[in-house]
Enzyme design. Sequence first.
Site, PDB file in Angstrom:
ATOM      1  N   THR A  48      -1.965  36.361 -21.694  1.00  0.00           N
ATOM      2  CA  THR A  48      -2.231  37.183 -22.575  1.00  0.00           C
ATOM      3  C   THR A  48      -1.963  38.547 -21.447  1.00  0.00           C
ATOM      4  O   THR A  48      -2.194  38.616 -20.473  1.00  0.00           O
ATOM      5  CB  THR A  48      -4.145  36.974 -22.654  1.00  0.00           C
ATOM      6  N   ASP A  49      -2.917  39.059 -22.410  1.00  0.00           N
ATOM      7  CA  ASP A  49      -2.083  40.857 -21.387  1.00  0.00           C
ATOM      8  C   ASP A  49      -2.589  41.179 -20.019  1.00  0.00           C
ATOM      9  O   ASP A  49      -2.502  41.633 -20.040  1.00  0.00           O
ATOM     10  CB  ASP A  49      -2.177  41.807 -22.357  1.00  0.00           C
ATOM     11  N   LYS A  55     -16.772  37.186 -29.645  1.00  0.00           N
ATOM     12  CA  LYS A  55     -15.425  37.835 -29.438  1.00  0.00           C
ATOM     13  C   LYS A  55     -16.058  39.412 -29.614  1.00  0.00           C
ATOM     14  O   LYS A  55     -17.017  39.264 -30.666  1.00  0.00           O
ATOM     15  CB  LYS A  55     -14.085  37.595 -30.025  1.00  0.00           C
ATOM     16  N   ALA A 107      -5.298  25.485 -25.433  1.00  0.00           N
ATOM     17  CA  ALA A 107      -6.248  24.909 -24.704  1.00  0.00           C
ATOM     18  C   ALA A 107      -6.887  26.210 -23.582  1.00  0.00           C
ATOM     19  O   ALA A 107      -5.897  25.950 -22.857  1.00  0.00           O
ATOM     20  CB  ALA A 107      -6.641  23.747 -24.819  1.00  0.00           C
ATOM     21  N   ILE A 151      -6.791  30.682 -32.289  1.00  0.00           N
ATOM     22  CA  ILE A 151      -5.138  30.865 -32.974  1.00  0.00           C
ATOM     23  C   ILE A 151      -4.739  29.861 -32.978  1.00  0.00           C
ATOM     24  O   ILE A 151      -3.929  30.007 -34.006  1.00  0.00           O
ATOM     25  CB  ILE A 151      -4.664  31.667 -31.617  1.00  0.00           C
ATOM     26  N   LYS A 158      -5.437  32.715 -16.118  1.00  0.00           N
ATOM     27  CA  LYS A 158      -4.923  32.494 -16.690  1.00  0.00           C
ATOM     28  C   LYS A 158      -3.347  33.686 -16.396  1.00  0.00           C
ATOM     29  O   LYS A 158      -2.323  32.448 -16.625  1.00  0.00           O
ATOM     30  CB  LYS A 158      -5.050  33.185 -18.187  1.00  0.00           C
ATOM     31  N   SER A 191     -11.676  31.561 -22.648  1.00  0.00           N
ATOM     32  CA  SER A 191     -11.272  32.522 -23.332  1.00  0.00           C
ATOM     33  C   SER A 191     -12.210  34.011 -23.112  1.00  0.00           C
ATOM     34  O   SER A 191     -11.319  34.686 -23.699  1.00  0.00           O
ATOM     35  CB  SER A 191     -10.923  32.197 -24.756  1.00  0.00           C
ATOM     36  N   TYR A 217     -20.534  48.073 -24.811  1.00  0.00           N
ATOM     37  CA  TYR A 217     -20.290  48.219 -23.312  1.00  0.00           C
ATOM     38  C   TYR A 217     -20.097  49.523 -22.828  1.00  0.00           C
ATOM     39  O   TYR A 217     -18.839  50.007 -23.255  1.00  0.00           O
ATOM     40  CB  TYR A 217     -19.080  47.423 -22.577  1.00  0.00           C
ATOM     41  N   THR A 274     -10.096  24.005 -16.510  1.00  0.00           N
ATOM     42  CA  THR A 274      -9.048  24.110 -17.615  1.00  0.00           C
ATOM     43  C   THR A 274      -7.785  24.884 -17.845  1.00  0.00           C
ATOM     44  O   THR A 274      -6.046  24.836 -17.734  1.00  0.00           O
ATOM     45  CB  THR A 274      -9.942  24.508 -19.000  1.00  0.00           C
TER      46      THR A 274
HETATM   47  P1  NAD Z   1     -11.244  30.180 -28.453  1.00  0.00           P
HETATM   48  O1  NAD Z   1     -11.725  29.635 -27.852  1.00  0.00           O
HETATM   49  O2  NAD Z   1     -11.140  30.536 -29.871  1.00  0.00           O
HETATM   50  O3  NAD Z   1     -10.649  28.772 -28.194  1.00  0.00           O
HETATM   51  C1  NAD Z   1     -10.158  27.665 -27.166  1.00  0.00           C
HETATM   52  C2  NAD Z   1      -9.849  26.321 -27.684  1.00  0.00           C
HETATM   53  O4  NAD Z   1      -9.669  25.377 -26.605  1.00  0.00           O
HETATM   54  C3  NAD Z   1     -10.822  25.705 -28.423  1.00  0.00           C
HETATM   55  O5  NAD Z   1     -10.511  24.863 -29.702  1.00  0.00           O
HETATM   56  C4  NAD Z   1     -11.767  24.291 -27.381  1.00  0.00           C
HETATM   57  O6  NAD Z   1     -12.541  23.329 -27.867  1.00  0.00           O
HETATM   58  C5  NAD Z   1     -10.083  24.505 -26.254  1.00  0.00           C
HETATM   59  N1  NAD Z   1     -10.219  23.950 -25.106  1.00  0.00           N
HETATM   60  C6  NAD Z   1     -10.935  24.716 -24.278  1.00  0.00           C
HETATM   61  N2  NAD Z   1     -10.807  23.277 -23.406  1.00  0.00           N
HETATM   62  C7  NAD Z   1      -9.961  22.786 -23.815  1.00  0.00           C
HETATM   63  C8  NAD Z   1      -9.579  21.991 -22.748  1.00  0.00           C
HETATM   64  N3  NAD Z   1     -10.233  21.215 -21.189  1.00  0.00           N
HETATM   65  N4  NAD Z   1      -9.287  20.478 -22.907  1.00  0.00           N
HETATM   66  C9  NAD Z   1      -8.485  21.036 -24.559  1.00  0.00           C
HETATM   67  N5  NAD Z   1      -8.928  21.459 -25.411  1.00  0.00           N
HETATM   68  C10 NAD Z   1      -9.573  23.024 -24.539  1.00  0.00           C
HETATM   69  O7  NAD Z   1      -9.470  30.260 -27.788  1.00  0.00           O
HETATM   70  P2  NAD Z   1      -8.657  31.465 -28.662  1.00  0.00           P
HETATM   71  O8  NAD Z   1      -9.556  33.152 -28.852  1.00  0.00           O
HETATM   72  O9  NAD Z   1      -8.453  30.621 -30.067  1.00  0.00           O
HETATM   73  O10 NAD Z   1      -7.524  31.679 -27.486  1.00  0.00           O
HETATM   74  C11 NAD Z   1      -6.089  30.443 -27.556  1.00  0.00           C
HETATM   75  C12 NAD Z   1      -5.181  30.897 -26.603  1.00  0.00           C
HETATM   76  O11 NAD Z   1      -4.679  32.011 -26.560  1.00  0.00           O
HETATM   77  C13 NAD Z   1      -6.154  31.197 -25.457  1.00  0.00           C
HETATM   78  O12 NAD Z   1      -5.157  30.246 -23.799  1.00  0.00           O
HETATM   79  C14 NAD Z   1      -6.138  32.319 -24.620  1.00  0.00           C
HETATM   80  O13 NAD Z   1      -6.236  32.650 -23.368  1.00  0.00           O
HETATM   81  C15 NAD Z   1      -5.135  33.384 -25.320  1.00  0.00           C
HETATM   82  N6  NAD Z   1      -5.423  33.909 -25.893  1.00  0.00           N
HETATM   83  C16 NAD Z   1      -6.594  34.403 -26.397  1.00  0.00           C
HETATM   84  C17 NAD Z   1      -6.902  35.472 -26.932  1.00  0.00           C
HETATM   85  C18 NAD Z   1      -7.377  36.314 -27.893  1.00  0.00           C
HETATM   86  O14 NAD Z   1      -7.496  37.899 -28.263  1.00  0.00           O
HETATM   87  N7  NAD Z   1      -8.740  35.377 -27.929  1.00  0.00           N
HETATM   88  C19 NAD Z   1      -4.931  36.719 -26.698  1.00  0.00           C
HETATM   89  C20 NAD Z   1      -3.959  36.479 -26.218  1.00  0.00           C
HETATM   90  C21 NAD Z   1      -3.981  35.305 -25.490  1.00  0.00           C
HETATM   91  O1  DAU Z   2      -6.467  41.031 -24.612  1.00  0.00           O
HETATM   92  C1  DAU Z   2      -6.597  39.676 -24.943  1.00  0.00           C
HETATM   93  C2  DAU Z   2      -7.907  39.217 -24.403  1.00  0.00           C
HETATM   94  O2  DAU Z   2      -8.800  39.443 -25.862  1.00  0.00           O
HETATM   95  C3  DAU Z   2      -7.664  37.624 -24.353  1.00  0.00           C
HETATM   96  O3  DAU Z   2      -6.734  37.303 -24.065  1.00  0.00           O
HETATM   97  C4  DAU Z   2      -8.731  37.237 -24.452  1.00  0.00           C
HETATM   98  O4  DAU Z   2      -9.551  35.289 -24.450  1.00  0.00           O
HETATM   99  C5  DAU Z   2     -10.050  37.191 -25.893  1.00  0.00           C
HETATM  100  O5  DAU Z   2     -11.727  37.381 -25.465  1.00  0.00           O
HETATM  101  C6  DAU Z   2     -10.131  39.090 -25.796  1.00  0.00           C
HETATM  102  O6  DAU Z   2     -10.557  39.554 -24.007  1.00  0.00           O
HETATM  103  P1  DAU Z   2     -11.671  41.072 -24.316  1.00  0.00           P
HETATM  104  O7  DAU Z   2     -12.688  40.868 -23.015  1.00  0.00           O
HETATM  105  O8  DAU Z   2     -10.545  41.779 -23.904  1.00  0.00           O
HETATM  106  O9  DAU Z   2     -12.448  40.572 -25.322  1.00  0.00           O
HETATM  107  P2  DAU Z   2     -13.821  41.046 -26.349  1.00  0.00           P
HETATM  108  O10 DAU Z   2     -13.341  40.566 -27.621  1.00  0.00           O
HETATM  109  O11 DAU Z   2     -14.367  40.367 -25.262  1.00  0.00           O
HETATM  110  O12 DAU Z   2     -14.005  42.502 -26.173  1.00  0.00           O
HETATM  111  C7  DAU Z   2     -12.816  43.461 -26.608  1.00  0.00           C
HETATM  112  C8  DAU Z   2     -14.026  44.957 -26.055  1.00  0.00           C
HETATM  113  O13 DAU Z   2     -14.892  44.839 -26.475  1.00  0.00           O
HETATM  114  C9  DAU Z   2     -14.123  45.282 -24.309  1.00  0.00           C
HETATM  115  O14 DAU Z   2     -13.608  45.633 -23.782  1.00  0.00           O
HETATM  116  C10 DAU Z   2     -15.440  44.810 -23.983  1.00  0.00           C
HETATM  117  C11 DAU Z   2     -15.955  45.371 -24.979  1.00  0.00           C
HETATM  118  N1  DAU Z   2     -17.287  44.717 -25.787  1.00  0.00           N
HETATM  119  C12 DAU Z   2     -17.254  43.428 -25.396  1.00  0.00           C
HETATM  120  C13 DAU Z   2     -18.166  42.355 -26.415  1.00  0.00           C
HETATM  121  C14 DAU Z   2     -18.436  41.319 -26.174  1.00  0.00           C
HETATM  122  C15 DAU Z   2     -17.775  45.609 -26.049  1.00  0.00           C
HETATM  123  O15 DAU Z   2     -18.162  46.697 -25.611  1.00  0.00           O
HETATM  124  N2  DAU Z   2     -18.968  44.794 -26.261  1.00  0.00           N
HETATM  125  C16 DAU Z   2     -19.598  43.083 -26.561  1.00  0.00           C
HETATM  126  O16 DAU Z   2     -20.551  42.763 -27.088  1.00  0.00           O
END
Ligand code: NAD
Ligand code: DAU
Length: 345
Positions: free
Chosen positions: A128-129, A192, A85, A13, A157, A88, A210, A103
Amino acid sequence: MQNIFVTGGAGFIGCNFVRLLLAKYPDYRVIVYDKLTYAGRLENLQDVAAQYPDRYTFVQGDICDADKVNETFQRYDVDTVVNFAAESHVDRSILDPEAFLRTDVMGTYILLEAARKAGNLRYHQISTDEVYGHIHGDHKSVETDNLAPRSPYAASKASGDHFVNAYHITYGLPITISRGANNIGPFQYPEKVIPLFVTNALQDMRLPVYGDGQQMRDYQYVMDHCQGIDLVLHKGVIGESYNIGTGFEMTNLAMVEILLDELGKPRSLIQHVEDRQGHDRRYSLDVRKMLSLGWEPDYSPEEAIRATVRWYVDNRWWWEPIRSGEFQAYYDRVYSQRAVLPTAA
Ligand code: NAD
Ligand code: DAU
């Protein structure tokens, strides 16, 4: 607001948000501060580095390293912090909670303390939600709901959110928090679910759903989320939290069917496997507060899934090297011992 310190900007993100900031605000300088864990990748920002050599700076550093954070604030005259950061991924938090505590909790505290000492800098926390826990019945989470996290990731979080609020109440730090639903789109690490399933399907591997696959998620396009964060950063009320999502959930099985249809791959690739421990069945955000701020998403969840599938089809250069590296050991650890369910559970 001029010198923006974006932590985790080399992640999924964060890199999309950095692109938005630099394109939209020609007078902003962006300092990406990132540890470059397995999830942080400089190739996510290579076009940014080429396009904005004068306004974009990359610093490799850990948010838990207080000296380095303070020194970077001073060197670049930082006035705004946006904290992406984090560790995640929920499945990794089940395997190794300590990295999340470090972290997502300690790192957040160190950033808050640095922002306070530097003269109460503007601070935005990406949350996050999942902090609301899993949602029953017809309820939709509103920003004032109590936090009820259930996984080690969500607990970390939620702790971060509590510290951010505490720094506002106690020290007057000008904070906002945004709580996003599941993001999908370009540059998401293929652990993911959607990038995992697309890249598996492109290699004719099974898609490990899952449990019964009836869990509900709000899959939002990452640029919609980034536009929402931008709005909260500039127009949000100090001290407030904002939910960002489409407001529409679908089951994981419905998501997989759209994904396979977009790829032209058969449903027989679906394989139900042992469920995630403590799996949250449903997240559901009430997003009216964001709508009243003037934001609305451009993509429905289905459009977001289809656009994401196409990006992975077109960008093998990005994910093929990842899938053959560290990722392989992780994949074996999470999936190789997982029981296959005979039918949908
Ligand atoms: P990501 O795992 O793709 O990226 C995380 C980044 O943080 C990476 O670049 C990593 O190198 C850096 N990082 C990790 N530990 C660190 C540290 N100690 N110091 C400095 N950098 C560090 O994650 P993302 O999916 O881009 O999520 C970004 C943010 O958004 C997170 O805070 C996550 O909780 C939040 N978020 C993610 C989602 C989602 O669906 N991916 C949804 C809602 C909120
Ligand atoms: O809701 C926001 C969150 O979404 C963020 O805060 C997190 O950083 C992000 O990783 C994500 O969390 P989820 O656990 O919802 O995402 P994930 O992609 O891991 O899984 C999405 C759904 O799919 C969840 O119900 C679990 C399921 N799943 C996931 C994986 C990896 C499967 O069924 N099979 C899989 O192999």
